[in-house]
Structures are given as C-alpha cells and as structure tokens.
Design an enzyme around this catalytic site. Structure first.
Site, mmCIF file in Angstrom:
data_model
loop_
_atom_site.group_PDB
_atom_site.id
_atom_site.type_symbol
_atom_site.label_atom_id
_atom_site.label_comp_id
_atom_site.label_asym_id
_atom_site.label_seq_id
_atom_site.Cartn_x
_atom_site.Cartn_y
_atom_site.Cartn_z
ATOM 1 N N GLU A 87 -13.817 -19.815 9.676
ATOM 2 C CA GLU A 87 -14.166 -20.347 11.000
ATOM 3 C C GLU A 87 -13.192 -21.430 11.480
ATOM 4 O O GLU A 87 -13.609 -22.522 11.892
ATOM 5 C CB GLU A 87 -15.609 -20.890 10.994
ATOM 6 C CG GLU A 87 -16.639 -19.795 10.793
ATOM 7 C CD GLU A 87 -18.087 -20.244 10.984
ATOM 8 O OE1 GLU A 87 -18.343 -21.471 11.054
ATOM 9 O OE2 GLU A 87 -18.956 -19.369 11.060
ATOM 10 N N GLU A 146 -20.245 -12.931 7.882
ATOM 11 C CA GLU A 146 -21.453 -13.776 7.971
ATOM 12 C C GLU A 146 -22.328 -13.201 9.070
ATOM 13 O O GLU A 146 -21.916 -13.190 10.236
ATOM 14 C CB GLU A 146 -21.104 -15.233 8.311
ATOM 15 C CG GLU A 146 -20.508 -16.004 7.156
ATOM 16 C CD GLU A 146 -20.343 -17.495 7.450
ATOM 17 O OE1 GLU A 146 -21.194 -18.083 8.145
ATOM 18 O OE2 GLU A 146 -19.335 -18.054 6.983
#
Ligand code: AHR
Length: 553
Positions: free
Chosen positions: A223, A346
C-alpha cells in the site's frame, strides 16, 4: 504515550479523511459509483422470465479460465494477536515444541489454505527482516510504528517457513519498500532462495537451515499509495523503486514472481492513476499488480441497508475490471507482449475495528487489534466475494482473505481454544469445492432495486468444473432477505449422476455471530440433495443464504 499515539491516529485519520474527501469529490467507492451498470453483466445474468424463479445454464464446455488454487489464499501479519497468541504461543499448553499452536495449525491445515502472505501489511514497511533471524535470545525488541506495538521478533522468517511446512501451505513474502532498500529486499531473496556460497545464503545455513526455501511469489512493498504507510511516496518514485528491487531480486533468483503495489482501493483519490504511473515505471519487471479492498455495512457505503450490502461483491468485480483496463492500457502503451495478472492480496469485511484502541497497540506485545466480530450478513457478503473471485479467474491469480487468525479473521483463539467466525464457512467452501476451472454460467434471476444502483439480481451464482474429478460445484448467494427462490439448473451438455454435497449457511438473525460461549450459533446445515430429472435440476434456496451444491457427473 503522546509521542507514539500520533502515528496511529494519523493512520486512522488519514483513511477517514480520504474517505470523506473522496466521497465529496464523487470519486469514492460508494456503492453508487462502483456498482452502477454492471450488476447483471458481472455474472452473465439476465432478468428472469418469472418473478420468483431463477435459471442457471451449466455447460461444462464453457469455462472462464483455470482456477488457480492460490485464488483462496490468506494473510498473516505481525499485527495484534495474529502471530503471537494466534499461530505462535510457546508458553501455551496447546503448542508444540516449536511454539506453534497445534489447534490453529490443524484448523488451517484442514482448511487447506494454499498460500499465505507474510509479514505484512503496514507492518512490513518498517520491518528489518534481519531482526527476526538468528538466535532468539539476541533478537531485538522493536517498536512497530505501523501499529504502535512491541515486536519481540521471536517469530521471523525461518519460523514462518517452518510453520508453512507444518500447515501445508506456501509463502507469499512481502519485502519492505518503505524504510527498506532494494538491496535489503534482494538480500532476503538470497537468504531464502540461494543454496549456499554467498553471504546471505551462508547466514541462513549458519542459522541451521541447509535447504533453500525457493519462495516463488513476492510482494514489492505494501500500500505504498497510502499516506498512512511508512515510507509512503509518489507513484513514480515507487514505480522506480519497485523496478530497481525487482531487477536486484531477479538477479539473485530469475524464477521469482513479483507483484507491484496497486491502489489501496477505489476510495483513494489516486485510484487507477497510481496504478498507471507505477506500471509506466515497472511494467517490464513485474508479473502481477496488487488490489486491496475492505467492505462494511456502514452509513456511508450502504446506509446500513443489508440488501445493498449484499450487492457489494459486484463492486469488487468492477474494481478488478477497472484495474485490468489500466494494466492493458500500459501494456498497449509499452507495446509489451506480457500480460500482467492480478493479486487481490487483501480482501474482506472490515469496518467495526478501524479507529482508536482497535488500531493502536499502545506499545504492548500482542495487543487485541482489529478483532472484528463477524455476523451472518458479513458471511453472506463474503460468499458473494468468493463468487466474484471465482468469476475473475481470467485475471486474478492470487487472492488473500485478510486475514487468517484473530485479526479481521475467520478464526479466533484464546488461551484455551479457538472458534470459527461466520466468515469461515464461505471461505472454506471456496477452498473445498472450487476446483478445476470456473464455469461461464448463464444466470437468469429476478432482481431488485437498490438506491443508487442498477437492479441487482437476487441470485448470485458462480460455479466450477473439475474435469479430472468429473465434478461440478455451484455457489449460490440468495440476496432476497425474505423469500426463498426456486433455482432451475439446466445441464446443457451433460447431466450429473450424484449429489456429493449440499450445504447452506443461513439464519433468522442477520446480525447473529459466533463466540466462545456460542461457537455454533451461525453454522452451516446440510440441505436436501436436489434431484435431477433429464437435463434439469430444481431446488429451492432459502432467503438470506449462501449455499454450495457439488455434483458428480
Ligand atoms: O489488513 C490490515 C491492514 O489493512 C494491512 O496492514 C494494510 O495493508 C491494510 O491497510
């Protein structure tokens, strides 16, 4: 601890601020934006002729793509009680001589999780892998700034690899591209994958591991688009760093499969633009691009409307389609013969434990963080998400339910045992029954209106065909909260001989959840095995339910 309170508050504030500003700008992943215009086409659904019946045409000659086992992977981060107290608890009577919790190990082995992402998540962006190898007595206690927790480093790379072997799974290793360098990432590859004769492979051998692990799949950071991420940088900076890391890592082991960080989700103002800019820099050096997504039945996303919440899996498919479009754009721009695949590494429901003490470890070891308690409606949505992943096998090669134990997880442990959360079941059915290739089904379903969306089919159906084992499985989400629906399966090429399994997850109370006191409050039930006459099978699916039926041909 005012000094260390700040980073966590920044984490949660940043995400909230992003959601608010993105929504204001009309670019957030609001259901209206992400679902409009694709509810039916997302699964080849067309409105049914009648208002109560649905039809599913199964033609085993028509498949979407082979179903990689890695489509139903999971994730273990050094976060809260995932590692410590989750899978590793050397002081516990329930642990083996390695300190591995035997009950958790059995549960995960039984689930058959094929691949597990590790060690983070946000954690990886501040992690020095060297802290977690070598004699345990010399490993440092470190402040993990991502979750403001104490990391004892008693569990590290070698413990994880040994645990993977015991659990019958394979690793998906994340490297630190936040505070870490490309050189450190390549050193970890050398430590893990080179047999002997080099600085880092010899260090591994010195640590008692003779054989290299030959880890195939690697995430290039985590991320990196998020301002909450340690080492957050611009897309171009990250793309250059990922390209450099990829080149150095591949110099060590050319067989690696490398995944670049895509957007953290459609809520990001930089959604898709980030992916494009990153890939402009590193397309030639990577194999896959990551996607992340968490769903919630929140005022902002669904207005707390369960009928809308249960349609949110369609927006996961839209996210996949949009990300594929960006990959194809860059591929075209670069005239590259290479097609990237996606790693949805995720995905889950996560919305109750996102602020305050739920994300702030207050400098403790194994604090209770992100311990989301899942209810029936969450499990139904997870069933829908399993269906959406199944329909996306042409593009998605790896996907990870985030996470596996204690932290936004299907399994919860205490010092005396464990229980299965509601979301365990749809995930386990994907693992157990989805085999071979995904079917290109024709689904005709009655549909319903949801504010801000096109009409949504009541029935969401995905299927798989295992040619070798001659088995067909159908996964059916009935989004109708009050009525059952009759489903007619039309067998276009061959009819089944036997029903091997038929299960349903449902209940009267959509908000019901499991706990140590009531571990089976939400529990799958066997349902009558549907009979086939000629080329048709008819059966009823219960309201607010997720079902699986598996036939032998
Ligand atoms: O899975 C929990 C966290 O969610 C991960 O650490 C991070 O990557 C994401 O924001």
């Amino acid at each position: 601890m005012p000094k260390n309170k700040e980073p966590i508050e920044r984490f949660s504030r940043s995400r909230r601020r992003f959601l608010q500003s993105a929504a204001a700008a009309g670019i957030a992943a609001s259901a209206a934006h992400v679902v409009r215009g694709q509810s039916a086409s997302a699964q080849n659904s067309v409105p049914a002729a009648t208002s109560s019946g649905a039809r599913v045409v199964v033609d085993c000659r028509r498949t979407i793509a082979p179903l990689e086992r890695t489509l139903f992977g999971s994730f273990l981060e050094h976060l809260g009680r995932a590692i410590y107290e989750g899978i590793y608890d050397p002081g516990s009577k329930l642990s083996d001589s390695n300190g591995f919790r035997k009950d958790a190990l059995n549960e995960i082995r039984e689930l058959g999780v094929p691949i597990i992402r590790y060690p983070g998540g946000n954690f990886v962006s501040g992690y020095d892998w060297l802290d977690g190898v070598g004699p345990k007595s010399s490993r440092p206690r470190v402040l993990d700034k991502a979750w403001n927790s104490i990391e004892s480093n008693q569990f590290g790379t070698n413990e994880f690899m040994a645990w993977c072997k015991a659990a019958g799974t394979t690793p998906l290793i994340g490297v630190n591209l936040g505070t870490g360098t490309a050189e450190q990432a390549a050193a970890l590859v050398e430590y893990c994958n080179v047999e002997k004769g080099t600085k880092w492979s010899e260090l591994r051998r010195q640590h008692g591991v003779t054989e290299p692990y030959k880890v195939e799949n690697w995430c290039l950071g985590n991320e990196m688009d998020g301002p909450w991420q340690i080492g957050h940088m611009s897309a171009t900076e990250y793309g250059l760093k990922a390209a450099d890391a990829a080149r150095q890592m591949r110099d060590v082991d050319p067989s690696l499969k490398l995944i670049a960080c895509g957007s953290s989700g459609p809520f990001m103002p930089t959604y898709l633009e980030w992916d494009r800019e990153v890939l402009e820099q590193c397309y030639d050096y990577v194999d896959g691009l990551s996607l992340h997504r968490y769903f919630g039945n929140t005022e902002r996303d669904t207005g707390g409307d369960t009928a809308k919440y249960l349609a949110m899996n369609l927006s996961m498919q839209q996210q996949i389609a949009e990300t594929v479009a960006v990959c194809d754009f860059v591929r075209g721009h670069k005239r590259s013969p290479k097609k990237l695949w996606l790693s949805f590494d995720e995905w889950n429901v996560w919305y109750r434990t996102t602020t305050g003490d739920s994300v702030n470890g207050r400098m403790k070891e194994a604090p209770h963080l992100l311990e989301e308690v899942y209810n029936l409606e969450d499990a139904l949505l997870v069933g829908g998400l399993v269906n959406s992943l199944l329909r996306s096998t042409e593009h998605v090669k790896i996907a990870c339910l985030a996470q596996l134990i204690n932290v936004i997880a299907p399994i919860t442990t205490s010092s005396t045992g464990l229980f299965r959360q509601t979301i365990y079941y749809p995930y386990s059915w994907g693992l157990q029954f989805a085999r071979g290739a995904t079917l290109d089904l024709l689904v005709e379903s009655p549909s319903y209106d949801v504010r801000g969306m096109d009409r949504v089919p009541y029935l969401d159906v995905a299927g798989s065909f295992d040619q070798g084992g001659r088995k067909v499985s159908l996964f059916l989400l009935n989004r109708d909260l009050s009525k059952p629906h009759v489903v007619e399966v039309v067998w276009a090429d061959q009819s089944p001989s036997t029903v091997l399994s038929s299960w349903v997850l449902t209940g009267d109370d959509l908000k019901a959840s499991n706990s140590f006191a009531a571990p089976r409050r939400v529990d799958p039930q066997p349902q009558p095995k549907p009979a086939t006459t000629g080329s048709k099978t008819r059966f009823e699916v219960q309201p607010r339910s997720y079902s699986v039926v598996q036939w032998s041909l």
